[in-house]
Design an enzyme around this catalytic site. Structure first.
Site, mmCIF file in Angstrom:
data_model
loop_
_atom_site.group_PDB
_atom_site.id
_atom_site.type_symbol
_atom_site.label_atom_id
_atom_site.label_comp_id
_atom_site.label_asym_id
_atom_site.label_seq_id
_atom_site.Cartn_x
_atom_site.Cartn_y
_atom_site.Cartn_z
ATOM 1 N N CYS A 14 -10.811 -9.469 10.259
ATOM 2 C CA CYS A 14 -9.397 -10.039 10.776
ATOM 3 C C CYS A 14 -10.050 -11.409 9.775
ATOM 4 O O CYS A 14 -10.064 -12.097 11.083
ATOM 5 C CB CYS A 14 -9.588 -9.834 11.636
ATOM 6 N N CYS A 88 -11.165 -0.532 18.140
ATOM 7 C CA CYS A 88 -11.150 -1.925 17.565
ATOM 8 C C CYS A 88 -9.182 -1.681 18.257
ATOM 9 O O CYS A 88 -8.816 -1.134 18.081
ATOM 10 C CB CYS A 88 -11.098 -1.170 16.186
ATOM 11 N N GLU A 273 7.116 9.866 -8.880
ATOM 12 C CA GLU A 273 5.423 9.810 -9.090
ATOM 13 C C GLU A 273 4.475 10.563 -9.100
ATOM 14 O O GLU A 273 4.378 11.809 -9.746
ATOM 15 C CB GLU A 273 5.240 10.144 -6.925
ATOM 16 N N ASN A 334 8.727 0.686 -5.806
ATOM 17 C CA ASN A 334 7.328 0.291 -4.985
ATOM 18 C C ASN A 334 5.960 0.367 -5.540
ATOM 19 O O ASN A 334 5.236 1.629 -4.614
ATOM 20 C CB ASN A 334 7.577 1.029 -3.536
ATOM 21 N N CYS A 360 3.317 -5.890 -2.491
ATOM 22 C CA CYS A 360 2.153 -6.021 -1.628
ATOM 23 C C CYS A 360 1.494 -7.086 -2.240
ATOM 24 O O CYS A 360 0.500 -7.399 -1.835
ATOM 25 C CB CYS A 360 1.575 -4.815 -1.324
#
Length: 401
Positions: A14, A88, A273, A334, A360
Site C-alpha cells: 500500500c 490485512c 469476451e 472495458n 484502468c
C-alpha cells in the site's frame, strides 16, 4: 488507515498508506485531469466516487509459504520467504474473518506449503472471493495433483468452520515462476459458481472469472453506465425512454457486468469476451435474469466468445459478419490496461453515435481518445476502486459530433 504490517516494514504494497484518504482521492482526480487534459474538458468532470479507505477488497490473493503445520498466508519477501498478512485491513468484513480461519485449517490439514527458494512443497496460493451475501469461493493452487486428496478431505471442515463456503476448487500451476494460477482447474463442490449480487443483478462467477476488487465501487460503475445510457445530454429533464439505445454492443464484456446492467425491455444487448470461462459465467447470469417473471425483465441479451477486434468491424459497419447487421446505438468498452489500441480507429470510422469507455489506465485511455477526434467526452468520472495505491478506474461518456 493505520496498518501494523506497514508500520513494521514487513509489507509496503500500500504505497499511499498514511496519506489521508481525502488527499488520496483529490490527488488521483488531479492526476487524471492532467493526463486527460487534451481529451477531457474540465467542465465535464463529475465528482469522484469514493471508496472506504479500508475493508473494501472482496478477494484475497495469498501466497502460501512457511512449512507444514505452520504456513504463512500473504506475500514473499526479497529472499522468497513467506510474510504472513492474514489480518490485512483491506479485506471486507466476512473475508477478513475467513482468512485467519483458513490459515488455521491449512495448518492442520497436512498440506505442504510451496517453498520458493528450494522449489519444494505443493500449496502455492490460496485465492478467496467473498460475496455480498457472505458466501465464499476458495481456490487452492497446487504444484501437482499429489495433495488434492487433502483438499478434498478438508471440505467438510471448511463447511463447518465457514458455513458460507460455496465453491471449493483445486488449480494446478506446475511451473516455477511468478504466475498466480494455471490452466487446469477442478471444482470439488456441487456448486461451481459464486453468485455476486450487484445492484439488482446477480453475476455468477466461475473459478477463473475476473471481477472488480470492490463490489461497492463496481456497483457504482455499472449504475453510472446505466444512467448515462439513457441520458444523452446528462440533463435529468431530458432523460426519457426515447433516448434509450435500442442496440448495445459490450466489448471486453467479462462476466457481463455492464451488459446485464444495460439490458432492458425492447433493447438488444450483445457481449463479446475472449475468455470462455467469463462468457459461461455471463450466460448463466443472463439465463437467470431472462427467466424471471418480472414485467421489466429484458428480452434480448446474449454473449459470445471472441476477440473484440474480430467482432468490432463487421458489427459497426453494419456488415454481414459473425454478428450480422446490427446498427449499434451504443458501444461499451472495458479493456485491460493496454487499452483498445487499433479498435479506436475502427470506432472513429464507424456510425456509432455513443461510446462508454471504462479504463484502468488513464495513459492508454488518453492515447485511444486521441485516435477518436470525432467523439466528444460529455462526462467523465473517477471511481476509486483501489484506495491506498495509485491505481484508478475512470469512465468517460463519448458522443459523436
Amino acid at each position: 488507515m493505520q496498518c501494523d504490517y506497514f508500520d513494521a516494514g514487513v509489507c509496503r504494497s500500500c504505497t499511499l498508506m498514511g496519506v489521508p484518504y481525502a488527499v488520496q482521492l483529490a490527488d488521483k482526480g488531479t492526476h487524471l485531469r492532467e493526463v486527460l487534459a487534451g481529451q477531457v474538458a474540465e467542465s465535464v468532470w463529475l465528482d469522484s466516487f469514493p471508496n472506504t479507505e479500508s475493508r473494501f477488497r472482496n478477494r484475497a490473493k495469498l501466497v502460501v509459504a512457511g512449512r507444514k503445520g505452520a504456513p504463512t498466508l500473504g506475500i514473499l519477501d526479497e529472499q522468497g520467504r513467506g510474510v504472513d498478512l492474514r489480518h490485512c485491513g483491506l479485506y471486507e468484513p466476512g473475508l477478513a474473518e475467513a482468512v485467519p480461519i483458513l490459515a488455521e485449517l491449512i495448518s492442520g490439514s497436512g498440506l505442504t506449503p510451496y517453498d520458493v527458494p528450494t522449489r519444494q512443497g505443493e500449496l502455492k496460493h490460496l485465492l478467496v472471493t467473498h460475496s455480498p451475501d457472505g458466501e465464499l469461493m476458495i481456490r487452492f493452487v497446487l504444484r501437482s495433483p499429489g495433495q488434492q486428496r487433502r483438499v478434498e478431505e478438508l471440505i467438510p471442515t471448511l463447511h463447518a468452520a465457514l458455513p458460507g463456503t460455496r465453491v471449493v476448487s483445486v488449480n494446478l500451476q506446475p511451473e516455477h515462476k511468478a504466475v498466480l494460477e494455471g490452466e487446469q482447474e477442478e471444482v470439488l463442490t456441487e456448486a461451481d459458481t459464486l453468485p455476486m449480487r450487484v445492484n439488482d443483478i446477480t453475476l455468477h462467477l466461475r473459478t477463473r472469472s475476473f471481477f472488480q476488487t470492490s463490489t461497492a465501487v463496481a456497483a457504482a460503475l455499472y449504475s453510472q453506465a446505466r444512467e448515462w445510457a439513457v441520458d444523452l445530454n446528462h440533463d435529468p429533464a431530458t432523460a426519457c425512454g426515447d433516448l434509450s439505445p435500442a442496440k448495445v454492443l459490450d466489448l471486453y464484456c467479462g462476466v457481463g457486468g455492464f451488459a446485464l446492467h444495460l439490458a432492458a425491455p425492447g433493447r438488444e444487448v450483445f457481449g463479446v469476451e475472449v475468455s470462455p470461462e467469463a462468457v459461461t459465467s455471463a450466460r448463466t447470469s443472463a439465463a437467470e435474469l431472462l427467466s424471471t417473471g418480472a414485467p421489466d425483465r429484458p428480452e434480448q441479451v446474449s454473449f459470445e466468445i471472441g476477440d473484440a477486434a474480430a467482432y468490432l468491424g463487421p458489427g459497426l459497419t453494419r456488415g454481414s459478419g459473425t454478428i450480422g447487421e446490427r446498427g449499434w446505438d451504443l458501444v461499451v468498452v472495458n479493456p485491460p490496461r493496454r487499452g483498445i489500441g487499433p479498435l479506436a480507429a475502427t470506432l472513429e470510422a464507424s456510425e456509432v453515435e455513443r461510446v462508454i469507455y471504462s479504463s484502468c489506465n488513464a495513459s492508454t485511455l488518453a492515447r485511444d481518445l486521441a485516435q477518436m477526434p470525432s467523439y466528444r467526452v460529455v462526462a467523465a468520472r473517477l471511481f476509486d476502486m483501489f484506495p491506498q495505491v495509485h491505481h484508478h478506474e475512470v469512465m468517460v461518456d463519448l458522443r459523436q459530433v
